[in-house]
Design a protein around this motif. Structure first.
Motif, PDB file in Angstrom:
ATOM      1  N   ALA A   1     -63.066  52.605  33.715  1.00 58.35           N
ATOM      2  CA  ALA A   1     -61.987  53.458  34.223  1.00 58.35           C
ATOM      3  C   ALA A   1     -62.497  54.374  35.311  1.00 58.35           C
ATOM      4  O   ALA A   1     -61.857  54.544  36.366  1.00 58.35           O
ATOM      5  CB  ALA A   1     -61.380  54.261  33.077  1.00 58.35           C
TER       6      ALA A   1
ATOM      7  N   THR B   1     -62.990  52.622  38.636  1.00 58.03           N
ATOM      8  CA  THR B   1     -61.810  52.033  39.283  1.00 58.03           C
ATOM      9  C   THR B   1     -61.658  52.583  40.696  1.00 58.03           C
ATOM     10  O   THR B   1     -61.604  53.805  40.891  1.00 58.03           O
ATOM     11  CB  THR B   1     -60.535  52.339  38.480  1.00 58.03           C
ATOM     12  OG1 THR B   1     -60.688  51.811  37.160  1.00 58.03           O
ATOM     13  CG2 THR B   1     -59.319  51.717  39.139  1.00 58.03           C
TER      14      THR B   1
ATOM     15  N   ALA C   1     -54.201  51.428  41.212  1.00 58.92           N
ATOM     16  CA  ALA C   1     -55.274  51.315  40.216  1.00 58.92           C
ATOM     17  C   ALA C   1     -54.796  50.471  39.039  1.00 58.92           C
ATOM     18  O   ALA C   1     -53.618  50.381  38.768  1.00 58.92           O
ATOM     19  CB  ALA C   1     -55.707  52.697  39.740  1.00 58.92           C
ATOM     20  N   LYS C   2     -55.744  49.900  38.312  1.00 59.86           N
ATOM     21  CA  LYS C   2     -55.439  49.118  37.119  1.00 59.86           C
ATOM     22  C   LYS C   2     -56.212  49.684  35.931  1.00 59.86           C
ATOM     23  O   LYS C   2     -57.322  50.182  36.087  1.00 59.86           O
ATOM     24  CB  LYS C   2     -55.860  47.651  37.316  1.00 59.86           C
ATOM     25  CG  LYS C   2     -55.191  46.976  38.521  1.00 59.86           C
ATOM     26  CD  LYS C   2     -53.716  46.758  38.290  1.00 59.86           C
ATOM     27  CE  LYS C   2     -53.099  45.984  39.478  1.00 59.86           C
ATOM     28  NZ  LYS C   2     -51.655  45.815  39.313  1.00 59.86           N
TER      29      LYS C   2
END
Length: 352
Positions: A189, A192, A350-351
């Motif tokens: 995370a 990212t 973002a993913k």
């Protein structure tokens, strides 16, 4: 078409540990230039400067009654909202969102439910220096901010080392995921590409939720041509051009629905816009009040007199709170996690 004029203060991009800029915020006010010019002439008839600037005026004690009178007029007679956040608290909140929450998410626990992430971030912000060690806590936050910016293996390794160097056993539920496990989901995370510690999106989202409520129909936004507001301008364009139909309950009293009623954003020269100058007054007064209440500045308006002028819905703040029951009640049943994921995926690219 109704127009909200906005201005910001305290923007330092990704650097939320900036010693000179503790608070960040923005104000929006629906006022026409004719009304704004009339009010400026009424309260500052001898103004010689090319434009009204809050910080220049607040330095002189003789101007304080006029500034308070102007603020009272604006807050009483015009649609407006101001948002202010403590950037160091925002950094701890982001730490919880990106360095802690993914660990719990992968194990089936919703850390966003009923504002748990806000409570955890408040605890970390207020108790972290004592429980983790003051220099160790500072290093942890600085390492997290750097890792969110640099995103390489070396920065991520330094973050894990900083977490392990703290007395993390004192707050295992917060720092333990990084210090004990260094789970790939948390590091992923943080790495990212589109995720940063810049809180401009958060500031704008808060303003927009209120402007959408206050606007009767389609409206536009005008702001100054400053370099800092270029970031806000680009984000506003993303909001405007997002046409999916979706709604989120952000807090107890606010929702955010797409597509927005906001249809246009325009940059203007503040010297030719008395209305934008009044937005500068509003956010300047709020940021100064925050600095004074935190003991970081002296002089300027009495913050107690200023804050007494606001109605509840006119002032939004993101500050740490140890009233965890109130946090739970205020955010019970809200969709904070879903909203964060949606904005990150659809407006920031973002993913999870």
């Amino acid at each position: 078409m109704e127009c909200f004029r906005i201005d910001e203060s305290g923007f330092t991009g990704f650097d939320l540990l900036n010693a000179d800029q503790r608070f960040q915020g923005a104000s929006a006010i629906a006022i026409e230039n004719d009304d704004a010019e009339r009010l400026i002439k009424q309260y500052f008839p001898k103004l010689q400067a090319p434009e009204l600037k809050y910080h220049a005026l607040s330095k002189r004690e003789a101007n304080h009654p006029r500034l308070l009178g102007l603020m009272r007029d604006l807050l009483s007679n015009f649609k407006c909202v101001t948002y202010v956040c403590d950037k160091r608290y925002m950094l701890t909140l982001m730490f919880v969102d990106y360095a802690v929450e993914p660990y719990y998410y992968e194990r089936g626990l919703n850390l966003y439910a009923n504002g748990r992430n806000y409570a955890m971030a408040s605890m970390l912000h207020m108790a972290g220096p004592t429980l983790l060690g003051k220099p160790q806590f500072r290093r942890l936050m600085a390492s997290f901010q750097r890792a969110m910016k640099i995103k390489d293996a070396r920065a991520l390794k330094e973050l894990v080392e900083a977490a392990r160097a703290t007395n993390w056993e004192q707050l295992p539920e917060v720092v333990g995921p990084l210090a004990q496990y260094a789970p790939r989901e948390c590091l992923g995370a943080i790495a990212t590409p589109e995720l940063t510690t810049d809180v401009a999106m958060i500031v704008l989202t808060s303003l927009i939720t209120r402007m959408e409520v206050m606007a009767d129909s389609a409206y536009r936004v005008e702001h100054d041509q400053s370099k800092n507001l270029a970031t806000y301008h680009e984000l506003l364009q993303r909001f405007i051009h997002h046409n999916d139909t979706v709604q989120f309950r952000a807090t107890e009293i606010t929702t955010l629905s797409f597509p927005l009623k906001l249809t246009k954003v325009v940059q203007v020269d503040s010297r030719r816009s008395p209305a934008v100058q009044l937005a500068d007054v509003m956010i300047g007064a709020a940021i100064e009040a925050g600095n004074k209440l935190a003991g970081l500045r002296t002089g300027g308006l009495d913050p107690e007199q200023l804050l007494a002028l606001y109605a509840n819905e006119q002032f939004i703040h993101m500050l740490p709170s140890t009233d965890f029951e109130e946090q739970r009640r205020f955010r019970q049943g809200t969709q904070g996690g879903e909203l964060i994921d949606y904005l990150a995926t659809n407006l920031m690219g973002a993913k999870r």
